[in-house]
Design a protein around this motif. Structure first.
Motif, PDB file in Angstrom:
ATOM      1  N   ARG A 114      25.233 -45.601  -2.384  1.00  0.00           N
ATOM      2  CA  ARG A 114      24.786 -44.281  -2.834  1.00  0.00           C
ATOM      3  C   ARG A 114      23.270 -44.165  -2.795  1.00  0.00           C
ATOM      4  O   ARG A 114      22.718 -43.116  -2.438  1.00  0.00           O
ATOM      5  CB  ARG A 114      25.293 -43.999  -4.242  1.00  0.00           C
ATOM      6  CG  ARG A 114      26.799 -43.805  -4.348  1.00  0.00           C
ATOM      7  CD  ARG A 114      27.222 -43.681  -5.805  1.00  0.00           C
ATOM      8  NE  ARG A 114      26.633 -42.521  -6.445  1.00  0.00           N
ATOM      9  CZ  ARG A 114      26.526 -42.378  -7.765  1.00  0.00           C
ATOM     10  NH1 ARG A 114      26.955 -43.347  -8.588  1.00  0.00           N
ATOM     11  NH2 ARG A 114      25.982 -41.284  -8.279  1.00  0.00           N
ATOM     12  N   ASN A 155      22.156 -43.813   0.795  1.00  0.00           N
ATOM     13  CA  ASN A 155      22.536 -42.473   1.269  1.00  0.00           C
ATOM     14  C   ASN A 155      21.553 -41.404   0.799  1.00  0.00           C
ATOM     15  O   ASN A 155      21.306 -40.424   1.512  1.00  0.00           O
ATOM     16  CB  ASN A 155      23.946 -42.123   0.805  1.00  0.00           C
ATOM     17  CG  ASN A 155      25.014 -42.756   1.662  1.00  0.00           C
ATOM     18  OD1 ASN A 155      24.734 -43.344   2.701  1.00  0.00           O
ATOM     19  ND2 ASN A 155      26.261 -42.647   1.239  1.00  0.00           N
ATOM     20  N   ALA A 156      20.998 -41.572  -0.405  1.00  0.00           N
ATOM     21  CA  ALA A 156      19.996 -40.609  -0.880  1.00  0.00           C
ATOM     22  C   ALA A 156      18.795 -40.593   0.064  1.00  0.00           C
ATOM     23  O   ALA A 156      18.254 -39.528   0.394  1.00  0.00           O
ATOM     24  CB  ALA A 156      19.559 -40.962  -2.301  1.00  0.00           C
ATOM     25  N   ARG A 159      19.838 -38.955   3.480  1.00  0.00           N
ATOM     26  CA  ARG A 159      19.878 -37.485   3.396  1.00  0.00           C
ATOM     27  C   ARG A 159      18.470 -36.906   3.430  1.00  0.00           C
ATOM     28  O   ARG A 159      18.228 -35.847   4.038  1.00  0.00           O
ATOM     29  CB  ARG A 159      20.626 -37.053   2.140  1.00  0.00           C
ATOM     30  CG  ARG A 159      22.105 -37.394   2.160  1.00  0.00           C
ATOM     31  CD  ARG A 159      22.847 -36.802   0.967  1.00  0.00           C
ATOM     32  NE  ARG A 159      24.238 -37.213   0.986  1.00  0.00           N
ATOM     33  CZ  ARG A 159      24.744 -38.199   0.250  1.00  0.00           C
ATOM     34  NH1 ARG A 159      23.955 -38.875  -0.589  1.00  0.00           N
ATOM     35  NH2 ARG A 159      26.014 -38.513   0.327  1.00  0.00           N
ATOM     36  N   GLU A 160      17.541 -37.577   2.773  1.00  0.00           N
ATOM     37  CA  GLU A 160      16.146 -37.122   2.806  1.00  0.00           C
ATOM     38  C   GLU A 160      15.622 -37.148   4.236  1.00  0.00           C
ATOM     39  O   GLU A 160      14.959 -36.208   4.699  1.00  0.00           O
ATOM     40  CB  GLU A 160      15.299 -38.028   1.912  1.00  0.00           C
ATOM     41  CG  GLU A 160      13.822 -37.687   1.877  1.00  0.00           C
ATOM     42  CD  GLU A 160      13.514 -36.417   1.109  1.00  0.00           C
ATOM     43  OE1 GLU A 160      12.390 -35.903   1.260  1.00  0.00           O
ATOM     44  OE2 GLU A 160      14.395 -35.925   0.357  1.00  0.00           O
ATOM     45  N   LEU A 215      17.391 -37.054   7.044  1.00  0.00           N
ATOM     46  CA  LEU A 215      18.127 -36.123   7.907  1.00  0.00           C
ATOM     47  C   LEU A 215      17.650 -34.685   7.755  1.00  0.00           C
ATOM     48  O   LEU A 215      17.949 -33.832   8.604  1.00  0.00           O
ATOM     49  CB  LEU A 215      19.623 -36.211   7.610  1.00  0.00           C
ATOM     50  CG  LEU A 215      20.311 -37.503   8.057  1.00  0.00           C
ATOM     51  CD1 LEU A 215      21.731 -37.582   7.502  1.00  0.00           C
ATOM     52  CD2 LEU A 215      20.321 -37.624   9.574  1.00  0.00           C
ATOM     53  N   ARG A 216      16.911 -34.397   6.685  1.00  0.00           N
ATOM     54  CA  ARG A 216      16.371 -33.046   6.513  1.00  0.00           C
ATOM     55  C   ARG A 216      15.207 -32.765   7.470  1.00  0.00           C
ATOM     56  O   ARG A 216      14.825 -31.600   7.649  1.00  0.00           O
ATOM     57  CB  ARG A 216      15.924 -32.843   5.060  1.00  0.00           C
ATOM     58  CG  ARG A 216      17.064 -32.520   4.117  1.00  0.00           C
ATOM     59  CD  ARG A 216      16.530 -32.010   2.781  1.00  0.00           C
ATOM     60  NE  ARG A 216      16.166 -33.107   1.907  1.00  0.00           N
ATOM     61  CZ  ARG A 216      17.008 -33.678   1.037  1.00  0.00           C
ATOM     62  NH1 ARG A 216      18.249 -33.251   0.944  1.00  0.00           N
ATOM     63  NH2 ARG A 216      16.605 -34.661   0.268  1.00  0.00           N
ATOM     64  N   LYS A 271      20.339 -40.578  14.615  1.00  0.00           N
ATOM     65  CA  LYS A 271      20.628 -39.429  13.766  1.00  0.00           C
ATOM     66  C   LYS A 271      21.935 -38.768  14.191  1.00  0.00           C
ATOM     67  O   LYS A 271      22.731 -38.344  13.348  1.00  0.00           O
ATOM     68  CB  LYS A 271      19.480 -38.417  13.827  1.00  0.00           C
ATOM     69  CG  LYS A 271      19.734 -37.137  13.040  1.00  0.00           C
ATOM     70  CD  LYS A 271      18.579 -36.173  13.185  1.00  0.00           C
ATOM     71  CE  LYS A 271      18.810 -34.897  12.371  1.00  0.00           C
ATOM     72  NZ  LYS A 271      19.923 -34.087  12.908  1.00  0.00           N
ATOM     73  N   ASP A 324      25.091 -37.833  11.790  1.00  0.00           N
ATOM     74  CA  ASP A 324      25.536 -36.431  11.713  1.00  0.00           C
ATOM     75  C   ASP A 324      27.026 -36.309  12.012  1.00  0.00           C
ATOM     76  O   ASP A 324      27.722 -35.463  11.425  1.00  0.00           O
ATOM     77  CB  ASP A 324      24.752 -35.573  12.707  1.00  0.00           C
ATOM     78  CG  ASP A 324      23.354 -35.234  12.226  1.00  0.00           C
ATOM     79  OD1 ASP A 324      23.121 -35.280  11.000  1.00  0.00           O
ATOM     80  OD2 ASP A 324      22.498 -34.918  13.073  1.00  0.00           O
ATOM     81  N   LEU A 383      27.753 -40.910   6.429  1.00  0.00           N
ATOM     82  CA  LEU A 383      26.864 -41.951   5.916  1.00  0.00           C
ATOM     83  C   LEU A 383      27.686 -43.129   5.411  1.00  0.00           C
ATOM     84  O   LEU A 383      28.864 -43.268   5.731  1.00  0.00           O
ATOM     85  CB  LEU A 383      25.980 -41.362   4.815  1.00  0.00           C
ATOM     86  CG  LEU A 383      25.255 -40.048   5.167  1.00  0.00           C
ATOM     87  CD1 LEU A 383      24.365 -39.594   4.018  1.00  0.00           C
ATOM     88  CD2 LEU A 383      24.454 -40.183   6.453  1.00  0.00           C
TER      89      LEU A 383
END
Length: 338
Positions: free
Chosen positions: A69, A72-73, A76-77, A79-80, A172, A176, A180
């Motif tokens: 987890r 993954n945080a 996600r950051e 992937l933005r 990436k 996508d 994750l």
């Protein structure tokens, strides 16, 4: 230019290691990269070190989310970022060579969705920690080249099953499309499960022999921690059920029995020195194994649901999966002697 890469470093109580880790990461020869440090609610002051000395890279979390987890945080950051093309994951107890990132990206060809680093032990730089991940018939895994003297025998840039997430590169596009890390895994084997999903989607993996990482093994959980034993065994069962064809699931059961009876578990850590007390350690390991099996069986409905989802979308057939199991297989000898 191949594209921007984000390096996600997960930190938890890494006061003694996070500073040299980040200094090495911030001196890469690869031109286009950013660093994100995900701090898992550290209590040893290491978060302050990152905030004060490396303020541009900090992503503090309000609680310890552990590996899957927490990482993954950071993913996600990354992937933005619309310009992100690759994401590298890195343990906080590592130091990387200046060309590490450039070598990883260089190996990421058109169909290569993930790349493995050459990891050596930080206190024994001539001994290998990992050159990619090999798979066992019972759902287990082992670092390729584990604990062997580095004599160049693994220095060929070839196909491997997948990378260790302690120092890995992912496209990436892969994240996508396949998602994750599986957060149900908590820690351990989440990178193995992601490698399976990536391969199901038609991607390959490569080993980058010049992408060198110096690693302090098991700095977070310890090398003989019952929690580590529990997580590895529980997650092994889930990995087996979620990803292996049924014919191979049944074949893995006797292999697992022989492996456990014949030798120490690969994640039990170093053997005891003469004179060290053994009382209690066997009992703790046995209890952790038993609890892991019970919890793994309790989670089988969820694992089976994931299996059905993957079977509906996989781009490979059972014969290809069987070839993977044979090609990237952990030998019984290596598993027992680990």
């Amino acid at each position: 230019m191949a594209g921007r890469c984000h390096v996600v470093v997960l930190n938890w109580n890494g006061r003694d290691s996070i500073r040299p880790c980040l200094r090495s990461v911030l001196h890469q020869t690869y031109a286009a990269y950013r660093v994100v440090v995900v701090d898992n609610a550290s209590t040893d002051g290491s978060c302050d070190i990152v905030r004060d000395e490396f303020p541009e890279v900090t992503l503090p979390l309000p609680e310890n989310l552990h590996f899957a987890r927490g990482t993954n945080a950071g993913l996600r950051e990354a992937l933005r970022d619309p310009e992100c093309a690759f994401i590298a994951t890195l343990n906080n107890d590592t130091r990387v060579d200046p060309d590490w990132l450039a070598e990883l990206v260089r190996m990421a060809g058109d169909r290569v969705g993930m790349v493995a680093s050459k990891m050596v032990f930080i206190d024994r730089p001539n001994v290998l920690n990992s050159t990619g991940v090999s798979i066992g018939p019972d759902g287990s895994a082992m670092d390729r080249g584990w604990n062997s003297v580095d004599e160049g025998q693994f220095d060929e840039a070839l196909d491997v099953f997948g990378p260790s997430a302690g120092a890995a590169l992912y496209r990436k596009d892969v994240l996508d499309s396949v998602g994750l890390f599986d957060e149900d895994f908590f820690a351990y084997y989440e990178d193995l499960d992601l490698a399976w999903r990536t391969r199901f989607a038609g991607w390959e993996a490569r080993f980058a022999p010049q992408a060198i990482v110096h690693h302090k093994y098991s700095a977070s959980y310890g090398s003989a921690n019952p929690m580590k034993t529990y997580l590895c065994e529980r997650n092994r069962v889930w990995n087996l059920v979620q990803n292996y064809p049924w014919r191979y699931v049944s074949m893995g059961i006797p292999w697992n029995l022989v492996r456990v009876v014949a030798g120490p578990l690969p994640w039990n850590g170093p053997k005891l020195e003469p004179g060290q007390p053994t009382r209690g350690r066997f009992g703790e390991t046995t209890a952790a194994m038993a609890r892991a099996r019970l919890d793994a069986y309790a989670g089988l409905p969820r694992a089976l649901a994931k299996r059905r989802e993957r079977e509906a979308t996989t781009r490979v057939d059972v014969h290809t999966i069987g070839r993977w199991i044979r090609t990237y297989r952990v030998s019984m000898k290596d598993a027992v002697l680990a």
